[in-house]
Scaffold this motif. Structure first.
Motif, PDB file in Angstrom:
ATOM      1  N   PHE A   1     -18.528  40.024 -24.946  1.00 52.67           N
ATOM      2  CA  PHE A   1     -17.171  39.796 -24.464  1.00 52.67           C
ATOM      3  C   PHE A   1     -16.927  38.413 -23.857  1.00 52.67           C
ATOM      4  O   PHE A   1     -16.488  38.286 -22.704  1.00 52.67           O
ATOM      5  N   PRO A   2     -17.216  37.354 -24.612  1.00 52.11           N
ATOM      6  CA  PRO A   2     -16.872  36.007 -24.131  1.00 52.11           C
ATOM      7  C   PRO A   2     -15.362  35.788 -24.204  1.00 52.11           C
ATOM      8  O   PRO A   2     -14.628  36.607 -24.773  1.00 52.11           O
ATOM      9  N   GLY A   3     -14.918  34.678 -23.648  1.00 57.09           N
ATOM     10  CA  GLY A   3     -13.499  34.312 -23.753  1.00 57.09           C
ATOM     11  C   GLY A   3     -12.627  35.056 -22.758  1.00 57.09           C
ATOM     12  O   GLY A   3     -13.104  35.582 -21.756  1.00 57.09           O
ATOM     13  N   LEU A   4     -11.346  35.098 -23.082  1.00 57.76           N
ATOM     14  CA  LEU A   4     -10.360  35.668 -22.145  1.00 57.76           C
ATOM     15  C   LEU A   4     -10.409  37.202 -22.140  1.00 57.76           C
ATOM     16  O   LEU A   4     -10.880  37.816 -23.083  1.00 57.76           O
ATOM     17  N   HIS A   5      -9.903  37.784 -21.048  1.00 58.34           N
ATOM     18  CA  HIS A   5      -9.729  39.241 -20.923  1.00 58.34           C
ATOM     19  C   HIS A   5     -11.029  40.004 -21.190  1.00 58.34           C
ATOM     20  O   HIS A   5     -11.041  40.999 -21.918  1.00 58.34           O
ATOM     21  N   ALA A   6     -12.107  39.534 -20.586  1.00 60.39           N
ATOM     22  CA  ALA A   6     -13.417  40.146 -20.824  1.00 60.39           C
ATOM     23  C   ALA A   6     -13.448  41.604 -20.367  1.00 60.39           C
ATOM     24  O   ALA A   6     -14.078  42.458 -21.008  1.00 60.39           O
ATOM     25  N   GLN A   7     -12.766  41.902 -19.250  1.00 59.55           N
ATOM     26  CA  GLN A   7     -12.791  43.278 -18.752  1.00 59.55           C
ATOM     27  C   GLN A   7     -12.056  44.212 -19.712  1.00 59.55           C
ATOM     28  O   GLN A   7     -12.496  45.335 -19.963  1.00 59.55           O
ATOM     29  N   ARG A   8     -10.929  43.738 -20.249  1.00 57.69           N
ATOM     30  CA  ARG A   8     -10.182  44.556 -21.214  1.00 57.69           C
ATOM     31  C   ARG A   8     -11.005  44.740 -22.494  1.00 57.69           C
ATOM     32  O   ARG A   8     -11.054  45.830 -23.066  1.00 57.69           O
ATOM     33  N   GLN A   9     -11.688  43.680 -22.909  1.00 56.10           N
ATOM     34  CA  GLN A   9     -12.548  43.779 -24.096  1.00 56.10           C
ATOM     35  C   GLN A   9     -13.615  44.856 -23.885  1.00 56.10           C
ATOM     36  O   GLN A   9     -13.901  45.650 -24.783  1.00 56.10           O
ATOM     37  N   ALA A  10     -14.208  44.874 -22.677  1.00 56.14           N
ATOM     38  CA  ALA A  10     -15.269  45.853 -22.386  1.00 56.14           C
ATOM     39  C   ALA A  10     -14.708  47.278 -22.418  1.00 56.14           C
ATOM     40  O   ALA A  10     -15.323  48.189 -22.982  1.00 56.14           O
ATOM     41  N   LEU A  11     -13.532  47.464 -21.817  1.00 58.14           N
ATOM     42  CA  LEU A  11     -12.912  48.791 -21.826  1.00 58.14           C
ATOM     43  C   LEU A  11     -12.556  49.219 -23.243  1.00 58.14           C
ATOM     44  O   LEU A  11     -12.819  50.360 -23.640  1.00 58.14           O
ATOM     45  N   ASP A  12     -11.983  48.309 -24.006  1.00 58.70           N
ATOM     46  CA  ASP A  12     -11.584  48.639 -25.382  1.00 58.70           C
ATOM     47  C   ASP A  12     -12.795  49.016 -26.231  1.00 58.70           C
ATOM     48  O   ASP A  12     -12.721  49.891 -27.093  1.00 58.70           O
ATOM     49  N   TYR A  13     -13.917  48.356 -25.959  1.00 59.38           N
ATOM     50  CA  TYR A  13     -15.117  48.614 -26.763  1.00 59.38           C
ATOM     51  C   TYR A  13     -15.762  49.947 -26.394  1.00 59.38           C
ATOM     52  O   TYR A  13     -16.441  50.579 -27.194  1.00 59.38           O
ATOM     53  N   GLY A  14     -15.557  50.354 -25.107  1.00 58.39           N
ATOM     54  CA  GLY A  14     -16.115  51.629 -24.663  1.00 58.39           C
ATOM     55  C   GLY A  14     -17.526  51.546 -24.105  1.00 58.39           C
ATOM     56  O   GLY A  14     -18.266  52.531 -24.123  1.00 58.39           O
ATOM     57  N   VAL A  15     -17.918  50.374 -23.579  1.00 57.60           N
ATOM     58  CA  VAL A  15     -19.265  50.259 -23.013  1.00 57.60           C
ATOM     59  C   VAL A  15     -19.373  51.049 -21.714  1.00 57.60           C
ATOM     60  O   VAL A  15     -18.374  51.289 -21.030  1.00 57.60           O
TER      61      VAL A  15
END
Ligand code: GRF
Length: 206
Positions: free
Chosen positions: A121-135
């Motif tokens: 999850f590099p770049g912007l909105h890393a927390q949203r990326q993590a949630l979207d991915y389901g980690v």
């Protein structure tokens, strides 16, 4: 890397500056052997500037207007940092990608904090990326800055569990709490001369 004492930090900010505040607090508590030589903001409205003023830290508003390109802007940033005898640059929520001009002026001496466990999850909105991915776990990473986006050698990481009902806000808040502990810890290692960079690997000396 040889000991860099006394450690004179230049902090680059764009926003609220809670990480800047965490670093200031550790220095003032006598837990971090370093001094903030200057704060540089590309955003004249950054709350971080108020924090700097409150602690009598020299601050410079350095907007992008007037520079032909990012390399020219960075050359002017290097000039400001060198005038303040900075030997460690800390990106604390600085919303610009650095060019080779900055990276080469401070080799292995620019640190960034990213709100995820890189290289995820590099770049912007890393927390949203993590949630979207389901980690199940995310966290924060302090790393040296190279010319890529969040790609430099990792110095420290802290893990944060993702809860089922987390929103971007709740996860970000728990990660930020870890950021405020992890960033000063990485700066402390640097200021004690305990960091050696070997390729992608950061060795922490006893
Ligand atoms: C932090 O979440 C950090 O991970 C990211 O930018 C944010 C800065 O927050 N690089 P603050 O300005 O230090 O409060």
């Amino acid at each position: 890397m040889p000991p860099t004492l006394p450690c004179r930090i230049g902090v680059l900010v764009s926003g609220s500056g809670t990480n800047l505040q965490a670093i200031i607090d550790r220095i003032e508590a006598g837990e971090l052997p370093a001094a903030i030589a200057c704060v540089i903001s590309n955003n004249p409205d950054a709350y971080a500037l108020k924090r700097a003023a409150r602690h009598a830290i020299p601050a410079v508003i350095h907007e992008k207007g007037g520079y032909a390109n990012r390399r020219e802007y960075d050359a002017a940033t290097v000039d400001i940092l060198q005038k303040h005898s900075v030997n460690l640059v800390v990106l604390a929520g600085f919303m610009r990608i650095l060019t080779d001009v900055m990276v080469n002026a401070f080799p292995n001496a620019i640190m960034n904090i990213h709100p995820a466990l890189l290289p995820a999850f590099p770049g912007l909105h890393a927390q949203r990326q993590a949630l979207d991915y389901g980690v199940r776990y995310s966290g924060c990473t302090v790393h040296f800055v190279d010319c890529g986006t969040d790609t430099g050698p990792v110095i420290l990481q802290s893990v944060v569990a993702v809860e089922q009902d987390d929103t971007e806000e709740t996860l970000s808040a728990r990660i930020q709490k870890e950021e405020h502990r992890t960033f000063p810890a990485a700066i402390k290692l640097f200021s004690e001369g305990r960091i050696r960079v070997e390729g992608r690997h950061v060795r922490i000396l006893p």
